[in-house]
Design a protein around this motif. Structure first.
Motif, mmCIF file in Angstrom:
data_model
loop_
_atom_site.group_PDB
_atom_site.id
_atom_site.type_symbol
_atom_site.label_atom_id
_atom_site.label_comp_id
_atom_site.label_asym_id
_atom_site.label_seq_id
_atom_site.Cartn_x
_atom_site.Cartn_y
_atom_site.Cartn_z
ATOM 1 N N MET A 1 0.842 -1.171 0.000
ATOM 2 C CA MET A 1 0.000 0.000 0.000
ATOM 3 C C MET A 1 0.892 1.240 0.000
ATOM 4 S SD MET A 1 -2.900 1.138 2.783
ATOM 5 C CE MET A 1 -3.832 -0.337 2.457
ATOM 6 N N PRO A 2 0.634 2.202 -0.883
ATOM 7 C CA PRO A 2 1.444 3.416 -0.943
ATOM 8 C C PRO A 2 1.384 4.195 0.367
ATOM 9 C CG PRO A 2 0.055 3.241 -2.884
ATOM 10 C CD PRO A 2 -0.378 2.172 -1.948
ATOM 11 N N GLN A 3 2.543 4.601 0.835
ATOM 12 C CA GLN A 3 2.667 5.339 2.092
ATOM 13 C C GLN A 3 2.900 6.818 1.807
ATOM 14 O OE1 GLN A 3 3.015 3.837 5.591
ATOM 15 N NE2 GLN A 3 1.674 2.530 4.402
ATOM 16 N N ALA A 4 2.560 7.640 2.788
ATOM 17 C CA ALA A 4 2.786 9.075 2.692
ATOM 18 C C ALA A 4 3.364 9.566 4.007
ATOM 19 C CB ALA A 4 1.483 9.810 2.395
ATOM 20 N N VAL A 5 3.915 10.759 3.963
ATOM 21 C CA VAL A 5 4.417 11.447 5.152
ATOM 22 C C VAL A 5 3.683 12.772 5.239
ATOM 23 C CG1 VAL A 5 6.424 12.520 6.240
ATOM 24 C CG2 VAL A 5 6.705 10.438 4.910
ATOM 25 N N GLY A 6 3.231 13.113 6.436
ATOM 26 C CA GLY A 6 2.602 14.404 6.672
ATOM 27 C C GLY A 6 3.330 15.116 7.795
ATOM 28 N N ILE A 46 3.958 12.379 10.631
ATOM 29 C CA ILE A 46 3.222 11.122 10.670
ATOM 30 C C ILE A 46 3.462 10.352 9.386
ATOM 31 C CG2 ILE A 46 1.392 11.926 12.217
ATOM 32 C CD1 ILE A 46 -0.351 12.244 9.622
ATOM 33 N N ARG A 47 3.234 9.036 9.445
ATOM 34 C CA ARG A 47 3.304 8.191 8.247
ATOM 35 C C ARG A 47 2.084 7.305 8.227
ATOM 36 N NH1 ARG A 47 8.362 5.720 6.497
ATOM 37 N NH2 ARG A 47 7.065 5.151 4.736
ATOM 38 N N GLY A 48 1.701 6.898 7.054
ATOM 39 C CA GLY A 48 0.580 5.993 6.891
ATOM 40 C C GLY A 48 0.155 5.945 5.443
ATOM 41 N N PRO A 49 -0.916 5.231 5.158
ATOM 42 C CA PRO A 49 -1.437 5.198 3.796
ATOM 43 C C PRO A 49 -1.808 6.603 3.330
ATOM 44 C CG PRO A 49 -2.505 3.531 5.157
ATOM 45 C CD PRO A 49 -1.702 4.400 6.072
ATOM 46 N N ILE A 50 -1.630 6.858 2.055
ATOM 47 C CA ILE A 50 -1.932 8.184 1.503
ATOM 48 C C ILE A 50 -3.360 8.599 1.846
ATOM 49 C CG2 ILE A 50 -2.204 9.508 -0.634
ATOM 50 C CD1 ILE A 50 0.037 7.734 -1.820
ATOM 51 N N SER A 51 -4.291 7.653 1.736
ATOM 52 C CA SER A 51 -5.702 7.958 2.003
ATOM 53 C C SER A 51 -5.967 8.295 3.467
ATOM 54 C CB SER A 51 -6.578 6.776 1.580
ATOM 55 O OG SER A 51 -6.240 5.628 2.337
ATOM 56 N N GLU A 52 -5.047 7.976 4.354
ATOM 57 C CA GLU A 52 -5.211 8.280 5.782
ATOM 58 C C GLU A 52 -4.425 9.522 6.200
ATOM 59 O OE1 GLU A 52 -7.152 6.549 8.019
ATOM 60 O OE2 GLU A 52 -7.864 5.303 6.376
ATOM 61 N N VAL A 53 -3.292 9.764 5.577
ATOM 62 C CA VAL A 53 -2.450 10.904 5.958
ATOM 63 C C VAL A 53 -3.135 12.231 5.643
ATOM 64 C CG1 VAL A 53 -0.276 12.104 5.471
ATOM 65 C CG2 VAL A 53 -0.275 9.646 5.900
ATOM 66 N N TYR A 75 2.928 23.254 6.733
ATOM 67 C CA TYR A 75 2.593 21.828 6.700
ATOM 68 C C TYR A 75 2.845 21.321 5.291
ATOM 69 C CZ TYR A 75 -1.760 22.984 4.277
ATOM 70 O OH TYR A 75 -2.676 23.429 3.369
ATOM 71 N N TYR A 76 2.998 20.019 5.181
ATOM 72 C CA TYR A 76 3.242 19.437 3.861
ATOM 73 C C TYR A 76 2.937 17.951 3.905
ATOM 74 C CZ TYR A 76 5.284 18.999 -0.757
ATOM 75 O OH TYR A 76 5.458 18.781 -2.097
ATOM 76 N N ILE A 77 2.464 17.426 2.795
ATOM 77 C CA ILE A 77 2.227 15.993 2.641
ATOM 78 C C ILE A 77 3.054 15.501 1.467
ATOM 79 C CG2 ILE A 77 0.527 14.222 2.086
ATOM 80 C CD1 ILE A 77 -1.597 16.054 3.374
ATOM 81 N N VAL A 78 3.799 14.425 1.692
ATOM 82 C CA VAL A 78 4.613 13.816 0.636
ATOM 83 C C VAL A 78 4.067 12.423 0.359
ATOM 84 C CG1 VAL A 78 6.922 13.099 -0.077
ATOM 85 C CG2 VAL A 78 6.651 15.049 1.460
ATOM 86 N N PRO A 79 3.354 12.257 -0.758
ATOM 87 C CA PRO A 79 2.903 10.917 -1.101
ATOM 88 C C PRO A 79 4.062 10.115 -1.683
ATOM 89 C CG PRO A 79 2.048 12.517 -2.677
ATOM 90 C CD PRO A 79 2.844 13.267 -1.650
ATOM 91 N N ASN A 80 4.178 8.874 -1.277
ATOM 92 C CA ASN A 80 5.218 7.973 -1.793
ATOM 93 C C ASN A 80 6.621 8.583 -1.752
ATOM 94 O OD1 ASN A 80 3.290 5.976 -2.528
ATOM 95 N ND2 ASN A 80 2.785 7.214 -4.317
#
Length: 101
Positions: A1-6, A46-53, A75-80
């Motif tokens: 599952m693709p992970q993201a960082v927020g 935080i880290r987790g699935p893109i759909s959750e981050v 703030y920033y979100i980095v998918p994959n």
């Protein structure tokens, strides 16, 4: 599952605490990093699935903004995130946080 960082950066500890609390309660994410930045600014990652981050960061931003005296700096979100980013920045799932995953 693709992970993201927020990541959320705030002025003042109460705001970052409220953000972290809202993020981990609002979605299936793991808190992987916390630190004091410059001039009384704090950041949490935080880290987790893109759909959750994404909803977790939104909840964190709302909670931080509602905290008395708190202010969101950025703030920033980095998918994959690529592996070289994970290798260099302190956002990896460590043994310390693995139990909360």
């Amino acid at each position: 599952m693709p992970q993201a960082v927020g990541v959320i950066q705030t002025i003042g500890f109460p705001a970052v605490l409220a953000a972290a609390d809202a993020m981990v309660k609002g979605a299936r994410v793991t808190l992987v990093y916390f630190d004091l930045a410059e001039r009384g600014e704090f950041l949490v990652a935080i880290r987790g699935p893109i759909s959750e981050v994404t909803p977790a960061v939104e909840a964190g931003l709302k909670a931080a903004a509602q905290t008395e005296g708190g202010e969101v700096v950025s703030y920033y979100i980095v998918p994959n995130p690529p592996e070289n980013v994970l290798a260099v920045l302190p956002i990896e799932y460590t043994a310390k946080v693995q139990a909360f995953r």
